[in-house]
Design an enzyme around this catalytic site. Structure first.
Site, mmCIF file in Angstrom:
data_model
loop_
_atom_site.group_PDB
_atom_site.id
_atom_site.type_symbol
_atom_site.label_atom_id
_atom_site.label_comp_id
_atom_site.label_asym_id
_atom_site.label_seq_id
_atom_site.Cartn_x
_atom_site.Cartn_y
_atom_site.Cartn_z
ATOM 1 N N GLU A 178 -0.582 10.626 0.582
ATOM 2 C CA GLU A 178 -2.030 10.398 0.421
ATOM 3 C C GLU A 178 -2.323 9.270 1.716
ATOM 4 O OE1 GLU A 178 -5.131 7.173 0.697
ATOM 5 O OE2 GLU A 178 -2.766 6.773 1.341
ATOM 6 N N GLU A 179 -1.547 9.169 2.975
ATOM 7 C CA GLU A 179 -1.893 8.421 4.310
ATOM 8 C C GLU A 179 -1.907 9.094 5.863
ATOM 9 O OE1 GLU A 179 -2.458 5.090 4.482
ATOM 10 O OE2 GLU A 179 -0.829 4.233 2.839
ATOM 11 N N ASP A 232 0.698 -1.430 -0.037
ATOM 12 C CA ASP A 232 0.145 -0.264 0.387
ATOM 13 C C ASP A 232 0.696 1.432 0.010
ATOM 14 O OD1 ASP A 232 -2.022 1.964 0.419
ATOM 15 O OD2 ASP A 232 -2.650 1.367 2.741
ATOM 16 N N HIS A 269 -0.220 -1.714 6.385
ATOM 17 C CA HIS A 269 0.327 -1.119 7.585
ATOM 18 C C HIS A 269 -0.095 -1.639 8.161
ATOM 19 C CE1 HIS A 269 -2.451 2.980 6.362
ATOM 20 N NE2 HIS A 269 -2.708 2.334 5.255
HETATM 21 ZN ZN LIG Z 1 -3.019 3.239 0.366
#
Ligand SMILES: [Zn+2]
Length: 357
Positions: A216-217, A184, A324
């Site tokens: 983005e996170e 991710d 994550h």
């Molecule tokens: Zn992502």
């Protein structure tokens, strides 16, 4: 479906290994520019967002492909007198996953230094500590130093140092299975790179735009700069999305490994354009590309920002187990299906199709 090439495998592992917590994506953006060198002209802004247009001569609908460069990580908040470091998470990391995990911290000279989230030996734990996970504010990073001076002077670490999981990726050729960190969204980045390469030189009715966005996170902060400059009519958002096949009842599984990319109708940040979504699902079916459909109670993507500008968006998410966290798996099969679907969509979009959305 096409078999994954050695070049693609190498690229995916390199992307997974690259150090790039939100705000420090330099290594990842450089890798993307290298991989697409000679394919299209890319521009990098000072945040490290990367963007470009594959076929600027095309006057058809503009379709922006997007993936985010960053990964979850941490930042050092303070150095304690004993040399350990307090930290804050960057992006959503579960506190219960952190004790004993290893991070790479970027030192002042740019080198990576290993530090572990200190785990108190059971010998020193109180009864309460034995049963509950500590809060992140109580955790420290330890690089083996015994004083604040040593941490700062010898290791070159201190307030503001960035950290990312210290994990090296690998590929099981027989299973077509990737292991590593940061899929991710690095598997999404890889899918976007490959989609652009396969579209290069093809005569298509849409203008294909590339967006690789930072941060983005921490709340989709980078993508808007790319959107503003590219002004797309449509967006395909590539993601590495959470696989649920080891958590859910069979009837609720919507993102399993080896079942194709997940196209989400709904998440916390977007109701996917139902017409664009239908178009993509029909196209997948007609071309025998496996996909999975999902309705998500959580989650969010860069499409959550861009669709609010009136741009129909879909998300093509490659299922990744345990996103994550440090240790993740995803498959060449799902990556390839994501690429094939994105290529087909880009080849099939024209003014008439866009008018129907
Ligand atoms: Zn992502």
């Amino acid at each position: 479906m096409k078999k994954i090439t050695k070049d693609e495998i190498k690229r995916i592992i390199a992307l997974s290994d690259a150090f790039g917590p939100s705000g420090m994506e330099d290594e990842v953006s450089a890798l993307v520019r290298k991989e697409l060198d000679g394919v299209l002209a890319l521009k990098e802004d000072k945040m490290r967002n990367v963007r470009g247009v594959l076929n600027p001569e095309c006057k058809g609908p503009k379709i922006m492909l997007d993936a985010h460069l960053d990964e979850v990580g941490l930042i050092v908040q303070a150095v304690k007198p004993n040399g350990t470091m307090r930290f804050l998470p960057i992006g959503g990391m579960a506190a219960s996953n952190l004790p004993s995990s290893l991070f790479d911290l970027k030192a002042k000279d740019g080198k990576l230094v290993q530090a572990a989230v200190a785990a108190k030996p059971p010998h020193f734990m109180s009864a309460a500590e034995r049963t509950g996970a500590p809060a992140i504010e109580e955790m420290v990073l330890d690089c083996g130093s015994v004083s604040a001076e040593e941490t700062e002077e010898y290791y070159g670490l201190g307030i503001g140092s960035f950290g990312a999981p210290a994990v090296k990726g690998n590929f099981d050729e027989k299973k077509g299975l990737f292991f590593g960190k940061a899929f991710d969204c690095r598997i999404g980045v890889a899918a976007e790179i490959e989609t652009i390469k396969r579209l290069k030189g093809k005569k298509i009715g849409a203008q294909v735009q590339a967006s690789f966005a930072v941060q983005e996170e921490v709340g989709e902060r980078g993508v808007y700069a790319n959107y503003k400059e590219l002004q797309p009519d449509l967006m395909i958002c590539f993601e590495g999305c959470p696989a649920d096949d080891t958590f859910q009842e069979p009837y609720m599984i919507q993102a399993a490994l080896y079942k194709g990319p997940m196209l989400r109708h709904f998440d916390r940040c977007m109701i996917t354009s139902p017409r664009f979504q239908r178009f993509a699902l029909d196209l997948a079916k007609a071309n025998k590309i496996p996909v999975q459909e999902a309705v998500r109670s959580g989650g969010g993507t860069n499409a959550g920002i861009v669709h609010q500008e009136g741009v129909p968006c879909i998300v093509i998410g490659v299922p990744v187990r345990y996103i994550h966290s440090h240790h993740c798996w995803c498959t060449a099969h799902d990556y390839e299906a994501a690429v094939e679907l994105a290529v087909k969509i880009c080849e099939s979009i024209d003014e008439k199709v866009l008018a129907g959305f």
